[in-house]
Scaffold this motif. Structure first.
Motif, PDB file in Angstrom:
ATOM      1  N   ASN A 319     -10.142  29.496   4.661  1.00  0.00           N
ATOM      2  CA  ASN A 319     -10.338  30.858   4.165  1.00  0.00           C
ATOM      3  C   ASN A 319     -10.342  30.910   2.639  1.00  0.00           C
ATOM      4  OD1 ASN A 319     -10.757  32.902   6.279  1.00  0.00           O
ATOM      5  ND2 ASN A 319      -8.857  32.076   7.121  1.00  0.00           N
ATOM      6  N   ARG A 320      -9.551  30.031   1.991  1.00  0.00           N
ATOM      7  CA  ARG A 320      -9.651  29.947   0.526  1.00  0.00           C
ATOM      8  C   ARG A 320     -11.046  29.487   0.101  1.00  0.00           C
ATOM      9  NH1 ARG A 320      -4.352  27.679   0.873  1.00  0.00           N
ATOM     10  NH2 ARG A 320      -5.238  25.579   0.693  1.00  0.00           N
ATOM     11  N   GLY A 321     -11.594  28.537   0.865  1.00  0.00           N
ATOM     12  CA  GLY A 321     -12.931  28.050   0.570  1.00  0.00           C
ATOM     13  C   GLY A 321     -13.987  29.112   0.779  1.00  0.00           C
ATOM     14  N   ILE A 322     -13.820  29.927   1.837  1.00  0.00           N
ATOM     15  CA  ILE A 322     -14.790  30.989   2.117  1.00  0.00           C
ATOM     16  C   ILE A 322     -14.779  32.040   1.014  1.00  0.00           C
ATOM     17  CG2 ILE A 322     -15.312  32.902   3.681  1.00  0.00           C
ATOM     18  CD1 ILE A 322     -14.368  31.086   5.993  1.00  0.00           C
ATOM     19  N   VAL A 323     -13.583  32.428   0.590  1.00  0.00           N
ATOM     20  CA  VAL A 323     -13.471  33.408  -0.501  1.00  0.00           C
ATOM     21  C   VAL A 323     -14.123  32.867  -1.772  1.00  0.00           C
ATOM     22  CG1 VAL A 323     -11.846  34.582  -2.036  1.00  0.00           C
ATOM     23  CG2 VAL A 323     -11.408  34.516   0.431  1.00  0.00           C
ATOM     24  N   SER A 324     -13.862  31.610  -2.048  1.00  0.00           N
ATOM     25  CA  SER A 324     -14.438  30.987  -3.240  1.00  0.00           C
ATOM     26  C   SER A 324     -15.956  30.897  -3.140  1.00  0.00           C
ATOM     27  CB  SER A 324     -13.832  29.591  -3.427  1.00  0.00           C
ATOM     28  OG  SER A 324     -14.443  28.909  -4.500  1.00  0.00           O
ATOM     29  N   LEU A 325     -16.470  30.527  -1.980  1.00  0.00           N
ATOM     30  CA  LEU A 325     -17.918  30.433  -1.777  1.00  0.00           C
ATOM     31  C   LEU A 325     -18.578  31.795  -1.967  1.00  0.00           C
ATOM     32  CD1 LEU A 325     -20.502  28.955  -0.834  1.00  0.00           C
ATOM     33  CD2 LEU A 325     -19.828  29.488   1.524  1.00  0.00           C
ATOM     34  N   ALA A 326     -18.011  32.830  -1.341  1.00  0.00           N
ATOM     35  CA  ALA A 326     -18.581  34.175  -1.450  1.00  0.00           C
ATOM     36  C   ALA A 326     -18.625  34.627  -2.910  1.00  0.00           C
ATOM     37  CB  ALA A 326     -17.769  35.150  -0.605  1.00  0.00           C
ATOM     38  N   LYS A 327     -17.566  34.305  -3.657  1.00  0.00           N
ATOM     39  CA  LYS A 327     -17.533  34.683  -5.070  1.00  0.00           C
ATOM     40  C   LYS A 327     -18.628  33.969  -5.844  1.00  0.00           C
ATOM     41  CE  LYS A 327     -14.455  34.777  -9.086  1.00  0.00           C
ATOM     42  NZ  LYS A 327     -13.090  34.450  -9.603  1.00  0.00           N
TER      43      LYS A 327
END
Length: 395
Positions: A319-327
């Motif tokens: 989920n940290r990776g997903i948030v970072s990707l979306a940003k």
């Protein structure tokens, strides 16, 4: 204030004409009795709380005083006696010697936590354990299930709000977990209530989480070409969940993909909470196959990201990776792994896919306010058609 004293009830005469000596519990203008093993042959042998008029009277009085002192110690240990009625006070002081039995709130909660961990539902187990800690902090001891009443439930809610300073959403979650433990105890016939503890308490409805993303935003994620491994994993798992009907991460990681034309599974979340096996069967769409082949372990058939820590750690890592990707992709909406599931349902609904088919795809129970659907059997072919319709809308 609850009181205790020794008493004899003239109306309660044994068949042999004797009278049992009892401990009278007085509370809130009511009286309940605890029977002792001592008895007298005549009412004249008991005056002013003392046994009189026969040779062993002094010995009786010493033993009865010890019993009364023991019950008084138990009564004094009750932190909030005003929360209980007279019958509950009596039950507390007579059962406190077995407070570590399986009939306490904590015992049921602890056992449920162990079951959840065995079923790989560690996140939910953490919620149950956290609520149990709060509840025991509020009651200041292990509380018998039979002691829990509507007053305690309402005061626990106030404790969470005023002492723990929790948000209304979190309070609703904690109260729901409390009800879960009480209902589990009732199903296991560990307790029966004349008045259900939640009779006069309504758990606030959870605020709907705005986690679905638009078709355009999903396409941005699908068509992205990230360089970092965590971003590649994030992109692939969001899309794979979407392609497979919004499958939960814990279920996705358990699937053996050596068979690449279809999947069958039972949601971990509902495996031990619903009657019968709610098995989900779906054909694997062509869009999902490249992702599966990229990460599939040839020996086990399961997805393998070379991450050697626990599921909970991987879930947070993802989920940290997903948030970072979306940003990095400039997506303004909040995006987490669960967004794939929410978006799948939202997009399907907007395309006119029947709700009962969407519920089958994601493994959700059909709602009781639509009883007509109890007569329908949703099969893989209906789900496959629905998924194909939703995925074609991305082209």
């Amino acid at each position: 204030m609850a009181t205790l004293k020794l008493a004899v009830v003239p109306a309660k005469v044994a068949k042999d004409g004797t009278h049992k000596i009892r401990v009278a519990v007085g509370h809130k203008q009511e009286t309940r009795y605890i029977v002792t093993r001592f008895k007298i042959e005549s009412l004249s042998h008991f005056k002013n709380g003392q046994v009189v008029g026969f040779p062993d009277a002094s010995l009786y009085n010493v033993k009865l005083r010890n019993i009364l002192n023991d019950y008084q110690d138990r009564l004094d240990s009750i932190k909030f006696p005003e929360l209980y009625d007279c019958g509950q006070i009596r039950d507390i002081i007579t059962h406190s010697d077995s407070i570590s039995s399986d009939r306490t709130f904590k015992a049921v909660a602890d056992r449920y936590v162990r079951e959840l961990i065995e079923d790989s539902r560690s996140n939910y187990a953490t919620l149950i354990e956290r609520n149990c800690r709060y509840f025991c902090e509020f009651t200041k001891r292990e509380i018998l299930l039979s002691e829990i009443n509507p007053t305690i439930i309402n005061n626990y809610s106030r404790f969470l709000r005023n002492t723990k300073n929790l948000s209304e959403t979190t309070i609703g979650m904690m109260m729901s977990r409390t009800r879960t433990i009480i209902n589990k105890a009732k199903r296991e016939q560990l307790v029966k209530y004349d008045v259900d503890p939640f009779e006069f308490y309504s758990i606030p409805s959870a605020l709907e989480r705005e986690l679905d993303i638009s078709v355009a935003e999903l396409k941005i994620i699908r068509d992205s070409e990230p360089k970092r491994k965590i971003h590649v994993i994030s992109r692939d798992l969001i899309m794979l969940s979407y392609y497979l009907g919004g499958i939960n991460l814990i279920d996705l990681l358990k699937i053996d993909f050596r068979k690449t034309d279809s999947i069958e599974y039972i949601r971990t979340k509902s495996r031990n909470t619903k009657q019968g096996e709610k098995r989900i069967s779906l054909s694997i769409p062509e869009e999902a196959i490249p992702i599966i082949m990229r990460w599939r372990n040839k020996n086990t058939g399961k997805l393998d990201f070379k991450y050697n820590f626990s599921y909970s750690n991987f879930n947070r890592y993802l989920n940290r990776g997903i948030v970072s990707l979306a940003k990095d992709l400039g997506i303004k909406s909040k995006v987490v792994y669960y967004s794939a599931r929410k978006s799948f349902v939202q997009h399907g609904f907007e395309l006119g896919v029947p709700l009962e088919v969407l519920e089958y795809c994601i493994g959700q129970s059909m709602k009781s306010n639509r009883p007509i659907f109890s007569y329908l059997k949703i099969m893989r072919k209906h789900a496959d058609v629905a998924i194909r319709k939703i995925l074609d809308s991305l082209k």
